[in-house]
Structure formats: C-alpha cells, structure tokens
Design an enzyme around this catalytic site. Structure first.
Site, short mmCIF file in Angstrom:
data_model
loop_
_atom_site.label_atom_id
_atom_site.label_comp_id
_atom_site.label_asym_id
_atom_site.label_seq_id
_atom_site.Cartn_x
_atom_site.Cartn_y
_atom_site.Cartn_z
N ARG A 1 -0.24 -11.28 -10.16
CA ARG A 1 -1.19 -10.45 -10.92
C ARG A 1 -0.46 -9.77 -12.06
O ARG A 1 0.64 -9.25 -11.90
CB ARG A 1 -1.86 -9.39 -10.05
CG ARG A 1 -2.91 -8.58 -10.86
CD ARG A 1 -3.81 -7.73 -9.98
NE ARG A 1 -3.15 -6.54 -9.50
CZ ARG A 1 -3.71 -5.30 -9.52
NH1 ARG A 1 -4.93 -5.13 -10.03
NH2 ARG A 1 -3.07 -4.28 -9.04
N ARG B 1 -3.42 5.65 -10.82
CA ARG B 1 -3.88 4.51 -10.05
C ARG B 1 -4.93 4.98 -9.05
O ARG B 1 -4.97 6.14 -8.65
CB ARG B 1 -2.71 3.86 -9.30
CG ARG B 1 -1.78 3.12 -10.22
CD ARG B 1 -0.79 2.30 -9.44
NE ARG B 1 -0.11 1.38 -10.33
CZ ARG B 1 -0.59 0.23 -10.72
NH1 ARG B 1 -1.77 -0.16 -10.28
NH2 ARG B 1 0.08 -0.55 -11.53
N ARG C 1 -11.06 -4.96 -2.46
CA ARG C 1 -11.48 -3.77 -1.72
C ARG C 1 -10.27 -3.00 -1.24
O ARG C 1 -9.24 -3.57 -0.88
CB ARG C 1 -12.34 -4.15 -0.52
CG ARG C 1 -13.52 -5.03 -0.86
CD ARG C 1 -14.28 -5.42 0.37
NE ARG C 1 -15.12 -4.32 0.83
CZ ARG C 1 -16.39 -4.16 0.49
NH1 ARG C 1 -16.96 -5.02 -0.31
NH2 ARG C 1 -17.09 -3.14 0.93
N HIS D 1 0.84 -1.20 0.00
CA HIS D 1 0.00 0.00 0.00
C HIS D 1 0.87 1.25 0.00
O HIS D 1 1.57 1.50 0.97
CB HIS D 1 -0.89 -0.01 1.24
CG HIS D 1 -2.08 0.89 1.12
ND1 HIS D 1 -1.97 2.24 0.96
CD2 HIS D 1 -3.40 0.62 1.13
CE1 HIS D 1 -3.18 2.77 0.89
NE2 HIS D 1 -4.07 1.81 1.00
N GLU E 1 -12.91 -4.76 -13.61
CA GLU E 1 -12.61 -3.55 -12.86
C GLU E 1 -13.47 -2.35 -13.24
O GLU E 1 -14.02 -1.68 -12.37
CB GLU E 1 -11.13 -3.19 -13.05
CG GLU E 1 -10.18 -4.26 -12.55
CD GLU E 1 -8.73 -3.88 -12.76
OE1 GLU E 1 -8.21 -3.11 -11.94
OE2 GLU E 1 -8.13 -4.34 -13.74
N ASP F 1 -10.87 0.68 -9.24
CA ASP F 1 -10.92 1.28 -10.57
C ASP F 1 -12.34 1.53 -11.03
O ASP F 1 -12.60 2.47 -11.78
CB ASP F 1 -10.17 0.40 -11.56
CG ASP F 1 -8.66 0.54 -11.41
OD1 ASP F 1 -8.13 1.58 -11.79
OD2 ASP F 1 -8.03 -0.39 -10.88
#
Length: 878
Positions: free
Chosen positions: A395, A711, A580, A140, A505, A542
């Site tokens: 990912r 982002r 989330r 994060h 998304e 997103d």
C-alpha cells in the site's frame, strides 16, 4: 446458560486468586490488601456509594510514587486474565444437553434454510467450494502486548482446558493448579510493555505467530467441519483444492505514511514468511513420514519412487529435503541476499504434487481413512498457506506516485506530471504503457523518495506471484492513479498481471467512487489487462474521521451500490475490499452482522476485509476461537450471496439521506468548526502522549497539523481511553433527534426492523454507548483541562446523554443492551478493574505533563501500562 456462566465466574475467580497469591509472594500482604480495597471501592462506587467513591479516591491518592506502576500492572493483568477466561469460555467443553454455541451451529442451520429456500444440494456444494474470502491481517498501534506474554496467556487458556474435566484425579487437579501458579508468576515478573517501538518486521513476526500457533491448526479443523456438514447436508465432500478462506497481510507492505516500511523491509518480511512456511510444512511432513509406513501403492507412485518397501516415506523424504533447502536458503538470504538454487521450492505446485500423489495412492489402494487423516490436513494447509504463508499487499499513497512521475517527466524534459490535468496524464500513461522501451535511462539517479518508490516496484516485480496480494493506492481518485502504478511496475520489470486497487477513503472520494471506476473501466485496453476481478477498497476509518459514522456508513453503502452497478454495466466482476477497523468508529463490530448488512449484490461469493491488531488476537489467537470466527465468515458470505438483504425502499433511502446530512453537519460543527476543539482534545485525552509511546512502527500523524492530520487509529484510541468514545457516536444524536422531531420515529423503527444495514448501525451504536462513560470522561476534564475549555467537555457529555436517550427511544428499552443482558454484563463486569486504571491514568497524565514542563522524563512505563489495561478491558479500542 447459567451453569456455563457459573463456570466462567469460577475461572475468573481462580485466576484472580492465584494472581493475588503472586502479589503477596512478591510485595507482601499489605499490597494485596491495598489492591483489594481499590477494587472494592471501585465496585461500590459503581453502585452509587459515596463512601465507596471516597475510599477509592483516598486509597489511590495515598499511593507512593513507587506503587503507581505495580498497581497499574495489577489491574492490567486482572483484565487480561478476565479476557483469557472469557475467550476460553467460548470454546470450553459442553455437556451433551448443552446447546452448541451460535458460531458452531450457524452454518448447519443456514444450509437447512438455503435448501428450504430452493437451493439444490449441488448448488450449495458448488457455492461453498467456490467462495473466496480473504482476511487481511494488519499491524495495529494499539496492540501493545508483547508476543512472549501472548504465548503465556495461551498456555493459561490451555490450563483452563485441562481443568475442564469432571473426572480429574486429585493429583491431576494439583498439577494443573501448580502449572497455573507458575504461569501467572511468569506473567507478573515479565514486563508487559515493550521498551521500544516495534519495527515493521516485528509487527510481521507478530502476525506470523498468530498463523503458526493458531490458524495453522484451526484452518484444517474448520474445513473438516465444513466437509462434514456438506456431506451430511448435500451428500458431497469439499474438494481437496477448495480454499474458501485465505489469509493476506499488510505487515511489512503498508508504507502509506510509514517511512519505516521500505523496499528492504518488504524483502525481509517476504523471506521471513517463506522461512516460516517451509518450517511449518516440514513439521507436517516429518509427521507424515512417521505415519505413512504402508507398502501398498498405486502404479503412479511406484513409477515415481521405484520398488522401495516404503514408497510413501521415500517420496516424502524427497519433499523434506527440498523443504530443508527452502528453509535454509530463506534464512541465509535474510543475511546475505543470496539467490535460491534448484532445490528451493518456488511454486506451490511443487509442494502439493507429492502430497496429492500420496493421497491419491492411499485412496486408490483402499486406505481412504489413512488418506483422510493428517495427510488431508497437510494438503489443505498447503493449498491455503502454500510456500508464502500469507499474501503480502503493498500500500502506498497516490501522492507518492504522482511525485515520482513528476520527477521523471521533468528529468525527461516532458513537463511536470503533477501540473497536468487528468486528460494529459492519461495520454502520457497510455502511451508509455504501450511502449516497448524503458521509461528511464540506466544512468538516471532519482531522488531518495522516487528511488524508494521504484525500489518497491522492483521488489513486486521480482517476488513470486503467489507471495503477493494487491497493490493498494491510498487517496486514489482518478483512473490515472491506477495507471500510474501500472506504469511504475512495468518500468520495474513486472511482466504478469497484478491487482492494482484504488482505495476510496474520504466522504468526497466515496461519493465519486462509482464515477471514478466507470472512467477507469472505459480506458481503452484497461479491461483486457485485468487480473481477475476489478478490486476496489472501501475505507471505513478515514471516512468516519472525516464525516462521522452516520454519513460515512451511508456513503460506504451508496459507493458499493454504485460500484456494483458500474461493474455490471461494463461486464466486469467486482471484488470489494473492506478496510474495517476494530472499533465502531472505524467500521468495526460483529463481522457476521456487518457482512449481512452490505448492499444486495455486493457480496457475490467474494469478500476481502482487514483484520486488525488486538482484534486479531481476540478473534484468532486460540485455535478453537479462530475456528468459530472462520465459521462466521463463511456462513455470512454464503448467506449474503444466496439470500441477500432487501433493497431499501425509496422512503428508507430518503430518510437515510437526511440522517447523513444532519449527522455530518453536527459532527463537523464540533470537530472542524468549534474553535476550542483541537486544544480541548489534546488536553482531555492522552493523544499527545500516545504519539510518544512505543505502540507501533507507524507515526501517529501523516503530517503536522490538527485533527485532520491524525491517523484514524490514534484519533479513535485517544477518545476510547477517556471513555467518551466520541468518534463512534457523534452526529447520531442530532440526526436521530431531528428525524423524531420531523415525525419520522415510526419510519426509523420500521428501518430498524426490516433493513439489516440500519439495524446493524443502531446495534453497533448501542454497544459503543454502553462502553462510554460520561463520569469517567469528566474526571479527565477536571484534572487535565483548563477551566476555559471545560464547557466544551460538558457540552460533549450532554451530547452523549442525548445519543443514549435517542437510542433508547428507538429501541424501546429501559436500558442499553436490555435485550442482551449477557453482553451488557460482560462489559459492565470489567468496570471495577477499569475504573482504578482510569483514575491512575488521569494522575499519571497530570504528573507526566508537569514533569515534561521541567524537561524531566515523564512516567511513560506506568502510563503505557494504564493504556494497555484500558485497551484490554474494552477489547476493541482502535
């Protein structure tokens, strides 16, 4: 409750007093007095005092250049200490006449309700044992606090716990206070902000530290609590192998838009996880060797170790030797990549088998109380964390796979994969998946980007199955996106099933998610190759950035409904993975309420969700708090499975469609269509500065461009710093106002009263509106925004006021969170510490931008401290 709150205030006051003593010792009494004048000025200004506001402004304006950073640091630390006290307050000792916290009584009360609803004791025991909840820890960029400080904060919480006894002697009280003084001095004299960006490996180590220092202890305590409740309620025990909650990670595996996450990084993170897992299990086994000195043993154990006087120790010493070998190999492999030898533990069964043998022997020999001691905890850790600590997800963006296959088909003379339609792609992919031959010849030398994609697939193929979770595909939209990954993994040598997970998304992707999975499940042979359920990831960040939270929330709900129906029609189990964030603008909010608001049938004993950054620290940083949050997850998933929410009526759905349409139109009219919006956003918020600060390993942008290229995290974070909180509420003000104008106010109130989905949305909106502050946002505009753009800022603040009016009208309250004064107070009590940080940040941004015009280095350290302090004060920021 008043007594408990008084104890919280006492802790906050004590920590503030001791921190003040530290300031005085380093910088003198005048500095401490200045800090107090700023705090008092902010406090009185909040109460509407013009004199307080003037005093605050004068004191801040008079700060010398060399005082900016210390003042910012002081208020930053005040907020961190308030967080520590509040976090500890949730788990502090309670008197016999004090009620248990909600998190600790929730599961027991739920089991009683479920039995009253007709669920048998056997069914409840089976359901709990079979729950599959996976919390996926992610990196994060807004978690700026260094690990070394987090450890000191944990030690401060431990001191608060040590004080929390009425029978402490005077000597003991003095000792605890002296320890607190030392820790606060260490905190103050430690730079709270890292000087350089963390690497993906740094982020992974941060996540591992949460497991080592908190979850490792919390998990078995949590399961003991579940076991005791089950025994009391259902007359049965939780099976030894039950793992209702497990952990996975994206740290070191999420390469979507992050060029710093490479195949080599993923290998390093996997090895770091194995090294730490072996070390943690070693600590457990060392204790067990000390504890299990008994000589009586079962025939099975005797057959294994022979006629030794201490059979348990003999068996556990063998396991210890192999754990040493595993730890040492992983440490060496990090340096030279060496292969493991025969002594290295490779399968979780090799770890579990000797522990189970000891447990069964002790139980069979009448020593069940010994078996159910630390040995039981070690067994449950082994089942949950295993040899790999947390399963690592991979990912990658779907476009990277398309580009790789396009290069491959061009090299083979088959045409351009990127130019083929979906039918052509599927024909090619199915043919190659069925072919026994390799796709690429050995002498092929792909480009760097394609080589990296293939290298990642080789890492996946070579890693033990238990080390990995899922392969998530960002921006997936068609069956070929899934089959493309399967082909690339086959080419890399993968010979076992792996969950390949499409992530939907954007608003458009969510609207077509059901149809896309329907087409995928219809592909011949696909269903037969599924590894367990069909996993689908729903993106919250997103989609909200794309369409606003009104339309995004409804699209997520409808997508889940469609996916449940599609998978039921195909006879396939569905696992929904919820992406989330920590904030309302990214799908965040109280987990318990969020789970209970999902569509009926979407939580069928399974739930997978991301846990992010500073939210991880606040939810899982202390073992007691972690235990409470694990209880919340288990209770919510069990309730959503056995007592699902009502299906929305046709009238509710129709109104929600209108709200979503009005919301997305209002949101996009500002964010996409207003010609001044992008320029205003960049001037009014620290968005550009955040991109330069050492906040995370991932770039702030996926590509060059405007808001659409940002982002979701920096998009949210920038607005949070100015307290406009725009992404979390924009669109709701128009949607609710138009519904009321159509005469639908009573229907809105009915939906809030009886539909958990809608009630949760309004509750989260109310919470974020309490944190918003138009007056603070105005300060940023007045100092940082060009005159011709300020009209847009005023318009946005007017929309914020409109959102507040509409929510108050819907809830019937005189003020936001009027029915939850404790939460309201928890938020507002931080304002006297937050306000000075906002004012300092405005000044620092102005000076930094002026210096940047002259090519000088901006005041980044002080600016980042202000960023960290505001993040700490608001808790969920990005």
């Amino acid at each position: 409750m008043a007594e408990i709150d008084a104890r919280l205030r006492e802790d906050v006051h004590l920590l503030g007093e001791l921190l003040g003593d530290t300031f005085r010792a380093e910088r003198g009494a005048e500095f401490l007095a200045k800090i107090e004048r700023i705090r008092q000025g902010a406090k009185t200004a909040r109460r509407g005092s013009a004199e307080g506001a003037r005093q605050l402004a004068q004191t801040l304006d008079a700060l010398a250049e060399d005082e900016l950073l210390p003042v910012a640091r002081a208020f930053n630390q005040f907020l961190n200490l308030a967080n520590i006290a509040e976090q500890y307050h949730r788990i502090r000792r309670r008197r016999a006449d004090e009620p248990l916290p909600f998190e600790e009584r929730l599961l027991g009360e739920l089991l009683e309700r479920l039995q009253a609803a007709g669920h048998s004791r056997q069914d409840l025991a089976r359901q709990i044992a079979g729950l599959d909840i996976e919390l996926v820890l992610t990196a994060h960029p807004t978690e700026v606090t260094r690990r070394t400080l987090i450890q000191k904060y944990d030690a401060i919480a431990a001191c608060l716990a040590a004080r929390d006894h009425a029978d402490l002697s005077l000597r003991e009280q003095v000792r605890v206070r002296r320890e607190l003084c030392r820790l606060l001095a260490e905190v103050w004299h430690t730079e709270e902000i890292r000087r350089s960006k963390p690497t993906p490996v740094d982020e992974a180590k941060w996540g591992f530290a949460v497991i080592e220092h908190s979850l490792w202890r919390a998990l078995p305590d949590f399961l003991r609590g579940v076991d005791e409740l089950l025994h009391g309620c259902c007359g049965t025990r939780l099976p030894l192998a039950a793992t209702p909650v497990r952990f996975a990670s994206w740290m070191g595996g999420d390469r979507d838009g992050n060029p710093n996450v490479t195949a080599a990084v993923t290998v390093e993170v996997l090895l770091q996880a194995r090294r730490l897992a072996a070390e943690l299990h070693l600590r457990d086994v060392e204790r067990l060797i000390t504890d299990l000195s008994m000589h009586q043993a079962s025939p099975a154990l005797r057959e294994r170790v022979g006629e030794t006087p201490e059979p348990y120790r003999a068996l556990l010493r063998e396991l210890r030797t192999r754990l040493f070998a595993t730890r040492d190999w992983a440490a060496a492999a990090l340096l030279d990549g060496r292969a493991p030898d025969a002594r290295v533990l490779q399968d979780n069964g090799e770890l579990l088998e000797p522990l189970l043998l000891c447990y069964d022997s002790l139980t069979a020999c009448g020593m069940g109380s010994i078996a159910d001691g630390p040995l039981l905890d070690s067994l449950r850790r082994a089942h949950t964390f295993g040899l790999f600590l947390a399963r690592l997800d991979i990912r990658q963006d779907a476009g990277r796979h398309v580009a790789a296959l396009d290069e491959i088909t061009a090299y083979l003379g088959l045409g351009r994969y990127a130019e083929w339609d979906e039918g052509q792609r599927l024909v090619f992919l199915q043919r190659e998946l069925a072919s026994p031959r390799p796709l690429l010849p050995l002498h092929c030398r792909p480009s760097a980007d394609t080589a990296e994609v293939l290298a990642t697939c080789r890492v996946v193929a070579q890693a033990p199955a238990a080390a990995l979770g899922s392969y998530v595909i960002s921006m997936a939209g068609a069956p070929s996106d899934v089959l493309a990954v399967q082909l690339l993994l086959k080419e890399a040598g993968l010979q076992r099933p792996l969950r390949v997970v499409p992530l939907f998304e954007t608003l458009e992707d969510l609207e077509h998610a059901g149809a896309a999975i329907d087409r995928l499940l219809a592909v011949p042979g696909y269903r037969e190759g599924l590894a367990g359920p069909q996993e689908v990831m729903i993106g919250y960040s997103d989609s909200a950035k794309d369409a606003g939270t009104v339309a995004a929330a409804w699209a997520q709900y409808r997508a889940q409904e469609a996916l449940v129906a599609v998978c039921a029609r195909h006879g396939v189990e569905l696992l929904l993975f919820h992406g989330r964030g920590g904030t309302v603008g990214r799908g965040g909010g109280p987990a318990h309420a969020a789970i209970l608001s999902q569509p009926p049938g979407s939580v069928a004993g399974r739930f997978r969700v991301t846990e992010q950054g500073e939210v991880i620290r606040f939810k899982f940083g202390l073992p007691g708090v972690a235990e409470q949050n694990l209880n919340l997850y288990l209770a919510a998933v069990l309730e959503a499975t056995l007592l699902p929410p009502p299906t929305p009526t046709a009238e509710w759905r129709a109104l929600m469609e209108r709200l979503a349409a009005d919301g997305v139109a209002a949101y996009r009219a500002v964010v996409r269509e207003h010609p001044q919006f992008v320029e205003y956003f960049r001037q009014a918020t620290p968005e550009l500065e955040l991109g330069r600060l050492p906040l995370g390993s991932r770039p702030a942008r996926r590509r060059s461009g405007g808001v659409e290229s940002l982002r979701a995290i920096p998009w949210i974070f920038a607005w949070t710093q100015t307290r406009l909180m725009l992404p979390a509420w924009l669109g709701w003000e128009a949607a609710l106002e138009r519904a009321v104008a159509r005469g639908e106010a009573e229907l809105l109130r009915e939906m809030r009263a009886h539909w958990p989905f809608f009630r949760t949305r309004i509750d989260m909106l109310e919470m974020v509106l309490v944190k918003a502050d138009a007056d603070i946002a105005r300060l940023y505009d007045e100092r940082l925004v060009e005159e011709n753009l300020r009209g847009l800022g005023q318009h946005l603040r007017d929309l914020l006021s409109q959102a507040v009016r509409m929510v108050l009208g819907l809830t019937g309250q005189a003020q936001l969170l009027g029915n939850d004064p404790v939460l309201r107070e928890s938020i507002s009590v931080r304002d006297p510490y937050l306000d000075p940080l906002h004012l300092l940040q405005v000044e620092l941004l102005a000076r930094s931008r002026k210096l940047a015009e002259h090519g000088e280095s901006p005041l980044e350290q002080a600016l980042l401290v202000s960023v960290a302090g505001i993040a700490a004060g608001l808790r969920n920021t990005g």
